[in-house]
Design a protein around this motif. Structure first.
Motif, short mmCIF file in Angstrom:
data_model
loop_
_atom_site.label_atom_id
_atom_site.label_comp_id
_atom_site.label_asym_id
_atom_site.label_seq_id
_atom_site.Cartn_x
_atom_site.Cartn_y
_atom_site.Cartn_z
N CYS A 179 -3.97 -4.69 -1.19
CA CYS A 179 -3.30 -5.50 -0.05
C CYS A 179 -3.89 -6.89 0.39
O CYS A 179 -5.23 -7.00 0.09
N ALA B 2 -4.59 0.80 -3.67
CA ALA B 2 -3.86 0.43 -2.50
C ALA B 2 -4.84 -0.63 -1.87
O ALA B 2 -4.36 -1.74 -1.23
N CYS C 145 0.79 -1.33 0.01
CA CYS C 145 0.12 0.12 0.07
C CYS C 145 0.91 1.17 0.06
O CYS C 145 0.45 2.31 -0.59
#
Ligand code: SF4
Length: 68
Positions: free
Chosen positions: A51, A47, A16
Motif C-alpha cells: 500500500c 498487501a 491491495c
C-alpha cells in the motif's frame, strides 16, 4: 479479536485488491476490508507492505485484550 482496517488515506489504487482478493474489495472507488479471517496470510502481509499510503492496518477490536 483482531480486525482488518482500511483507513481514509486510501487512494483507491487497487494494489491491495490485486495482491489479496481474500481480504480486500472495492467499495466504490476505494478499498474496503472484507474479511477478518486468516490475518496471518502472506498475501495480506504483501498487501499491507504494497500500500503506497500505508492505509492498511490490523487492530485489536477488544480494548481489554492487547496481545499484539
Ligand atoms: S493499496 Fe492502499 S491505497 Fe491502494 S487501494 Fe489498497 S488500501 Fe487503498
Amino acid at each position: 479479536m483482531k480486525k482488518l482496517v482500511v483507513n481514509e488515506n486510501c487512494i483507491g489504487c487497487g494494489l491491495c485488491i490485486s495482491v489479496d482478493e481474500e481480504h480486500f474489495e472495492f467499495d466504490g472507488d476505494l478499498s474496503s476490508a472484507k474479511s477478518n479471517e486468516n490475518l496471518d496470510s502472506e498475501a495480506l502481509k504483501n498487501a499491507i507492505n504494497s500500500c503506497p499510503v500505508g492505509a492498511i492496518s490490523i487492530v485489536e477490536e477488544d480494548n481489554n485484550e492487547t496481545n499484539k
